[in-house]
Design a protein around this motif. Structure first.
Motif, PDB file in Angstrom:
ATOM      1  N   PRO A  94       0.587  -1.086   0.058  1.00 39.21           N
ATOM      2  CA  PRO A  94       0.029   0.091  -0.246  1.00 39.21           C
ATOM      3  C   PRO A  94       1.066   1.125   0.256  1.00 39.21           C
ATOM      4  CG  PRO A  94      -0.259  -1.145   2.594  1.00 39.21           C
ATOM      5  CD  PRO A  94       0.715  -1.667   1.191  1.00 39.21           C
ATOM      6  N   ASN A  95       0.299   2.310  -0.511  1.00 32.81           N
ATOM      7  CA  ASN A  95       1.021   3.609  -0.740  1.00 32.81           C
ATOM      8  C   ASN A  95      -0.074   4.851  -0.425  1.00 32.81           C
ATOM      9  OD1 ASN A  95       3.293   2.343  -1.690  1.00 32.81           O
ATOM     10  ND2 ASN A  95       2.814   2.130  -3.645  1.00 32.81           N
ATOM     11  N   LEU A  96       0.444   6.002   0.361  1.00 34.40           N
ATOM     12  CA  LEU A  96      -0.206   7.267   0.334  1.00 34.40           C
ATOM     13  C   LEU A  96       0.220   7.943  -0.539  1.00 34.40           C
ATOM     14  CD1 LEU A  96      -2.153   8.316   1.518  1.00 34.40           C
ATOM     15  CD2 LEU A  96      -0.619   9.017   3.336  1.00 34.40           C
ATOM     16  N   ILE A  97      -0.422   8.441  -1.500  1.00 32.10           N
ATOM     17  CA  ILE A  97      -0.023   9.620  -2.160  1.00 32.10           C
ATOM     18  C   ILE A  97      -0.616  10.671  -2.554  1.00 32.10           C
ATOM     19  CG2 ILE A  97       1.034  10.265  -5.255  1.00 32.10           C
ATOM     20  CD1 ILE A  97       1.218   6.870  -5.330  1.00 32.10           C
ATOM     21  N   GLY A  98       0.500  12.371  -2.125  1.00 34.12           N
ATOM     22  CA  GLY A  98      -1.052  13.786  -1.634  1.00 34.12           C
ATOM     23  C   GLY A  98      -0.071  13.977  -2.944  1.00 34.12           C
ATOM     24  N   GLU A  99      -0.453  15.495  -3.679  1.00 34.35           N
ATOM     25  CA  GLU A  99      -0.595  16.003  -4.110  1.00 34.35           C
ATOM     26  C   GLU A  99      -1.184  17.283  -4.338  1.00 34.35           C
ATOM     27  OE1 GLU A  99      -1.980  14.771  -8.044  1.00 34.35           O
ATOM     28  OE2 GLU A  99      -2.030  12.586  -7.981  1.00 34.35           O
ATOM     29  N   TYR A 100       0.127  18.590  -4.221  1.00 35.50           N
ATOM     30  CA  TYR A 100      -0.536  20.090  -3.741  1.00 35.50           C
ATOM     31  C   TYR A 100      -0.594  21.164  -4.802  1.00 35.50           C
ATOM     32  CZ  TYR A 100       1.151  18.012   0.654  1.00 35.50           C
ATOM     33  OH  TYR A 100       1.605  16.800   1.727  1.00 35.50           O
ATOM     34  N   LEU A 101      -0.778  21.629  -4.083  1.00 36.88           N
ATOM     35  CA  LEU A 101      -1.152  22.865  -5.616  1.00 36.88           C
ATOM     36  C   LEU A 101       0.279  22.822  -5.618  1.00 36.88           C
ATOM     37  CD1 LEU A 101      -3.438  25.514  -3.011  1.00 36.88           C
ATOM     38  CD2 LEU A 101      -4.284  23.718  -5.086  1.00 36.88           C
ATOM     39  N   SER A 102       1.026  23.569  -5.830  1.00 41.51           N
ATOM     40  CA  SER A 102       2.366  23.677  -5.659  1.00 41.51           C
ATOM     41  C   SER A 102       3.177  23.065  -7.473  1.00 41.51           C
ATOM     42  CB  SER A 102       3.790  23.559  -5.274  1.00 41.51           C
ATOM     43  OG  SER A 102       3.490  22.786  -4.563  1.00 41.51           O
ATOM     44  N   GLY A 103       1.865  21.298  -7.506  1.00 38.41           N
ATOM     45  CA  GLY A 103       2.187  20.531  -8.470  1.00 38.41           C
ATOM     46  C   GLY A 103       3.157  19.414  -8.218  1.00 38.41           C
ATOM     47  N   ASP A 104       3.176  19.853  -6.390  1.00 37.90           N
ATOM     48  CA  ASP A 104       4.228  18.627  -6.275  1.00 37.90           C
ATOM     49  C   ASP A 104       4.239  17.392  -5.441  1.00 37.90           C
ATOM     50  OD1 ASP A 104       6.931  20.014  -6.453  1.00 37.90           O
ATOM     51  OD2 ASP A 104       6.870  20.941  -4.992  1.00 37.90           O
ATOM     52  N   ARG A 105       4.573  16.826  -6.116  1.00 34.65           N
ATOM     53  CA  ARG A 105       3.798  14.636  -5.119  1.00 34.65           C
ATOM     54  C   ARG A 105       4.921  14.661  -4.083  1.00 34.65           C
ATOM     55  NH1 ARG A 105       2.473  11.009 -10.045  1.00 34.65           N
ATOM     56  NH2 ARG A 105       0.526  10.617  -8.409  1.00 34.65           N
ATOM     57  N   GLN A 106       4.328  13.676  -2.675  1.00 36.74           N
ATOM     58  CA  GLN A 106       4.833  13.336  -1.836  1.00 36.74           C
ATOM     59  C   GLN A 106       4.231  11.623  -1.302  1.00 36.74           C
ATOM     60  OE1 GLN A 106       5.781  14.576   1.652  1.00 36.74           O
ATOM     61  NE2 GLN A 106       6.026  16.841   1.173  1.00 36.74           N
ATOM     62  N   TRP A 107       4.829  10.929  -1.992  1.00 37.01           N
ATOM     63  CA  TRP A 107       4.989   9.711  -2.238  1.00 37.01           C
ATOM     64  C   TRP A 107       5.017   8.841  -0.569  1.00 37.01           C
ATOM     65  CZ3 TRP A 107       8.090   5.403  -1.930  1.00 37.01           C
ATOM     66  CH2 TRP A 107       7.133   3.798  -2.188  1.00 37.01           C
ATOM     67  N   ILE A 108       4.533   7.869  -0.046  1.00 35.65           N
ATOM     68  CA  ILE A 108       4.699   7.169   1.445  1.00 35.65           C
ATOM     69  C   ILE A 108       4.463   5.734   1.529  1.00 35.65           C
ATOM     70  CG2 ILE A 108       4.137   7.393   3.917  1.00 35.65           C
ATOM     71  CD1 ILE A 108       3.916  10.256   3.850  1.00 35.65           C
ATOM     72  N   PRO A 109       5.440   5.418   1.223  1.00 32.01           N
ATOM     73  CA  PRO A 109       4.764   3.840   1.770  1.00 32.01           C
ATOM     74  C   PRO A 109       4.213   3.535   3.321  1.00 32.01           C
ATOM     75  CG  PRO A 109       7.374   3.722   1.885  1.00 32.01           C
ATOM     76  CD  PRO A 109       6.599   5.059   1.923  1.00 32.01           C
ATOM     77  N   LEU A 110       3.326   2.554   2.714  1.00 28.25           N
ATOM     78  CA  LEU A 110       2.180   1.932   4.064  1.00 28.25           C
ATOM     79  C   LEU A 110       2.317   1.068   4.490  1.00 28.25           C
ATOM     80  CD1 LEU A 110      -1.148   4.073   3.498  1.00 28.25           C
ATOM     81  CD2 LEU A 110       1.429   5.141   4.745  1.00 28.25           C
ATOM     82  N   SER A 111       3.472  -0.117   4.379  1.00 24.12           N
ATOM     83  CA  SER A 111       4.063  -1.639   4.227  1.00 24.12           C
ATOM     84  C   SER A 111       3.560  -1.811   6.046  1.00 24.12           C
ATOM     85  CB  SER A 111       4.940  -1.629   3.432  1.00 24.12           C
ATOM     86  OG  SER A 111       4.786  -2.136   2.138  1.00 24.12           O
ATOM     87  N   ASN A 112       2.828  -2.740   6.606  1.00 24.69           N
ATOM     88  CA  ASN A 112       2.730  -2.776   7.712  1.00 24.69           C
ATOM     89  C   ASN A 112       1.885  -1.970   8.763  1.00 24.69           C
ATOM     90  OD1 ASN A 112       3.077  -5.864   6.547  1.00 24.69           O
ATOM     91  ND2 ASN A 112       5.211  -5.230   7.026  1.00 24.69           N
ATOM     92  N   CYS A 113       1.808  -1.123   8.564  1.00 24.36           N
ATOM     93  CA  CYS A 113       1.543   0.344   9.311  1.00 24.36           C
ATOM     94  C   CYS A 113       0.349   0.108   9.405  1.00 24.36           C
ATOM     95  CB  CYS A 113       1.522   1.924   7.916  1.00 24.36           C
ATOM     96  SG  CYS A 113       2.436   2.159   7.936  1.00 24.36           S
ATOM     97  N   ASP A 114      -0.020   0.469  11.133  1.00 22.96           N
ATOM     98  CA  ASP A 114      -1.227   0.345  11.526  1.00 22.96           C
ATOM     99  C   ASP A 114      -2.041   1.021  11.277  1.00 22.96           C
ATOM    100  OD1 ASP A 114      -0.812   1.818  13.778  1.00 22.96           O
ATOM    101  OD2 ASP A 114      -0.408   0.414  15.132  1.00 22.96           O
TER     102      ASP A 114
END
Length: 198
Positions: A94-114
């Motif tokens: 699983p992954n979490l991807i955040g997209e912002y007004l500035s056009g930047d993206r942040q990608w966070i891996p969620l493996s084994n996160c509760d």
């Protein structure tokens, strides 16, 4: 071998100490405040889109599926300005991807996160402005940094100030010098008078 390591190996020994450029690894910038966000009208959340990639069966997606089942609707109601997508992917982490007004993206891996960790990551993305990770540079530089730290009003004060009970009579009384400036001038004047008469 990366370009950064090639640059370090090719440097002579004496110049490695003064080698500061780590831009190939992490970009650097000075601390700056962005006062434009919400100035004069209202706060504008910089996070615009949140994409949650999850597998319906994979074991590492258990906490993500639990967060989607229990917390996603509350998050969407509290933050209607953030568009939330749930994207199923078979047998992938699983992954979490955040997209912002500035056009930047942040990608966070969620493996084994509760569930609690995923909630923390979601709110972390929500409160950021989307800049990538920077090494923060100081406005000043010295080759011999001080070991005593930053000066404070208590730097050269006695340590018993911490253990005293207040109000303290010793601290209330003003510390006057032995002789005031007026008294010193008067004494100089008297000395001049005695020198003229002799």
């Amino acid at each position: 071998m990366s370009q950064f390591l090639r640059r370090i190996i090719s440097l002579p020994i004496q110049s490695i100490r003064s080698f500061h450029s780590f831009d190939d690894v992490t970009p650097a910038k000075y601390i700056s405040t962005h006062l434009k966000n919400g100035l004069g009208s209202r706060y504008v959340c910089q996070l615009q889109r949140l994409t949650i990639q999850v597998c319906k069966e994979f074991r590492t997606s258990y906490g993500t599926r639990e967060w989607i089942a229990n917390d996603l609707m509350n998050f969407a109601r509290q933050h209607p300005y953030v568009v939330v997508y749930v994207q199923p992917r078979r047998h992938r982490a699983p992954n979490l991807i955040g997209e912002y007004l500035s056009g930047d993206r942040q990608w966070i891996p969620l493996s084994n996160c509760d569930r609690q960790q995923i909630n923390w990551w979601v709110h972390s993305l929500l409160t950021q402005q989307g800049d990538p990770q920077w090494r923060l540079l100081k406005q000043m530089h010295t080759d011999s940094p001080s070991i005593q730290g930053i000066w404070t009003p208590f730097t050269n004060k006695p340590n018993d100030l911490i253990t005293r009970t207040y109000p303290d009579k010793d601290l209330i009384e003003m510390e006057y010098p032995q002789m005031t400036a007026t008294q010193q001038i008067q004494e100089l004047f008297e000395q001049q008078k005695t020198n003229k008469t002799t």
